[in-house]
Design a protein around this motif. Sequence first.
Motif, PDB file in Angstrom:
ATOM      1  N   ARG A  98      84.126  30.085  79.652  1.00  0.00           N
ATOM      2  CA  ARG A  98      84.267  29.017  78.692  1.00  0.00           C
ATOM      3  C   ARG A  98      83.937  27.543  79.382  1.00  0.00           C
ATOM      4  N   ASP A  99      83.560  27.629  80.991  1.00  0.00           N
ATOM      5  CA  ASP A  99      83.076  26.641  81.394  1.00  0.00           C
ATOM      6  C   ASP A  99      81.446  26.428  81.426  1.00  0.00           C
ATOM      7  N   GLY A 100      80.854  27.552  80.593  1.00  0.00           N
ATOM      8  CA  GLY A 100      79.612  27.423  80.404  1.00  0.00           C
ATOM      9  C   GLY A 100      78.991  28.198  81.383  1.00  0.00           C
ATOM     10  N   LEU A 101      79.484  28.587  82.674  1.00  0.00           N
ATOM     11  CA  LEU A 101      78.721  29.521  83.669  1.00  0.00           C
ATOM     12  C   LEU A 101      78.629  30.810  83.155  1.00  0.00           C
ATOM     13  N   ASP A 119      84.963  24.308  87.846  1.00  0.00           N
ATOM     14  CA  ASP A 119      84.233  24.458  88.748  1.00  0.00           C
ATOM     15  C   ASP A 119      82.991  23.818  88.575  1.00  0.00           C
ATOM     16  N   ALA A 120      82.400  23.870  87.290  1.00  0.00           N
ATOM     17  CA  ALA A 120      81.237  23.307  87.011  1.00  0.00           C
ATOM     18  C   ALA A 120      81.091  21.780  87.567  1.00  0.00           C
ATOM     19  N   ILE A 173      79.444  17.900  91.771  1.00  0.00           N
ATOM     20  CA  ILE A 173      79.889  16.950  92.949  1.00  0.00           C
ATOM     21  C   ILE A 173      79.339  17.254  94.296  1.00  0.00           C
ATOM     22  N   ALA A 174      79.349  18.701  94.382  1.00  0.00           N
ATOM     23  CA  ALA A 174      78.770  19.158  95.789  1.00  0.00           C
ATOM     24  C   ALA A 174      77.330  18.915  95.895  1.00  0.00           C
ATOM     25  N   SER A 175      76.649  19.066  94.495  1.00  0.00           N
ATOM     26  CA  SER A 175      75.410  18.909  94.636  1.00  0.00           C
ATOM     27  C   SER A 175      74.846  17.602  94.681  1.00  0.00           C
ATOM     28  N   SER A 235      79.411  14.842  85.125  1.00  0.00           N
ATOM     29  CA  SER A 235      80.114  15.369  83.980  1.00  0.00           C
ATOM     30  C   SER A 235      81.687  15.968  84.071  1.00  0.00           C
ATOM     31  N   GLY A 236      82.449  15.463  83.323  1.00  0.00           N
ATOM     32  CA  GLY A 236      83.886  16.125  83.743  1.00  0.00           C
ATOM     33  C   GLY A 236      84.825  15.215  84.196  1.00  0.00           C
TER      34      GLY A 236
END
Length: 609
Positions: A325-328, A567-568, A573-575, A588-589
């Motif tokens: 559901r998170d698109g991943l 998580d996405a 953020i990490a990237s 986003s988010g």
Amino acid sequence: MTDSLSQARETLRRVFGHGEFRGLQDQVIAEVLAGRNAIAVLPTGGGKSVCYQIPAMIRPGLGLVVSPLIALMSDQVASLRQAGVAAARLDSNIPPQERAEVWRMLEAGTLDLLYVSPEGLASGALLDRLTQLPLSVIAIDEAHCVSQWGHDFRPDYRLLGRLAERFPGVPRLAVTATADARTREDIRTQLRLEDAAEYVDSFARPELALFAERKSGPAHKRVLDLVAERPGKSGVVYAGSRDGVETLAEKLREAGVPALAYHAGLDKDLRTRRLEEFLEADAAVMVATIAFGMGVDKPDVRFVIHADPPGSIEAYWQEIGRAGRDGLPADGITLYGAADMAWAFRRLESRDMATEVKQVQGRKIRQLYAMLEGMTCRAVAVRRYFGEESAAPCGQCDLCIAPPQSVDATQAAQKALSAAHRMGGRFGRGRLVDHLLGKTKDVSDFEAGLSTFGIGREFSPAGWRDLIDQLLFEGLLREDPNDGRPLIGLGDAEGVKAVYRGERRLALRKQPEGLDASTRSGRPRKRTRDALASLAATDTALFEALRAWRRDEAQTQHVPPYVIFHDATLAEIASRRPDGLTALGAVSGVGEGKLARYGQAVLAVVRAN
């Protein structure tokens, strides 16, 4: 209307941290903002809730949401409150003091959204009190529950049609992820939405890779293998019975998997605790009956496994749709067999329903098994079932990865049908296979004298079992339950005659070469399909540090981690490694409410890693 949509888009950015609407969201929202009724069929994970949440925030008055499950209401209210939205719910789990506080806020006009159950509205008292309040929109979530043609009919939903009389002039929105044309028409009729615009988005779920395989031996052994191939991932395993749920959960725990059991036979408080544990865990496996799941919005579920198949394509798509559901990327895997189909028909026959409805539900069972046993792209088969004729192959399901070859098995089918006919439907499949192979122990003179005895030596026992399954799936053979010792007999008489005459051809799958023989599905074991896959090695440590911070924060608040950030969002953020609040707010988010609440803490984690 342009101004209203601009306001809606700004609300989406400010509250939810997203820059643009997805799919048909903007069209549905525009219809509701204009004060008109609508029916919206949007895919699972397609943002159905936004379609009524944003109008409720913009239009004057209270947004009323009718939802079928307490877990669904609790989850959405928790997520909205995290985003700074004034939301509440009224259900049987709310203690009197909290219920009184909700009514105080309702009468003061300080709530944007109120979630209630259809059973609560059916009592009448709640409905009477709500008529004294100004409403902005009425949303009926999981609207397929209103239809006897759907897969999850709930009689209390039929009473929601009276909302048209009790709240004239208030726009009503019916939303669902799974409704074919007949179900949509029933929704329109039962909810008195004859004038409503209908928005049906694509049923494509490109993040889902679909797989199905016939059962071979005990299903729990295969489930253990499939879960072991996905260590550290959140997943859902569906089983067809309470005993099956308990057995599977126990075996998974014995294998070191953090598995939880969930079914209607458990105490309500225990179910609630287990649901909370599953939602709050970064990696857990929920083993459940269909009592679990509708509306559970855990975005990081990476796989759904059906140890026993669902009852229809609608149920399949809704249950499989709880992954990704998170698109991943996520996996949907279904194990099935002819015995499952026979059980589904026995259960259908035992239900008290009109003959016409029973016939429709029986056809839905056949359509599900035709899809599972079919030889074309699984995603295409599902989308065409819902009327989406232009669907293109997904390129990632088992049938796209390794297109099955087939052999013409019409002559062999004629032999099997003849043998079943001559044996009079008095024996099971094992005896039928032995008969075809000429290997029946202590064979009687009568059986040995039949023209079909020993005429099937071109196939192995497994080959004949596959063909018998195929004939059962197609309705040419049928199984009599016979108190748990099924007997094989002829099925559809006209279809059998067509096979005898050669007018109907039967194809049997042939395992293609070049697959990974070490896996039952024939596909590679290792597949990196999660949030980490898109991260550089140097960003992985930050991603895990952000997850650890989120886990601690979630435990402090006693909420699921994903209602803080998906998580996405953490991966982005990490990237990006934002160096300030402005840069973080562009992720986003990350809406304004979450930026104010968590911004400094997130930036501290980024700076420390």
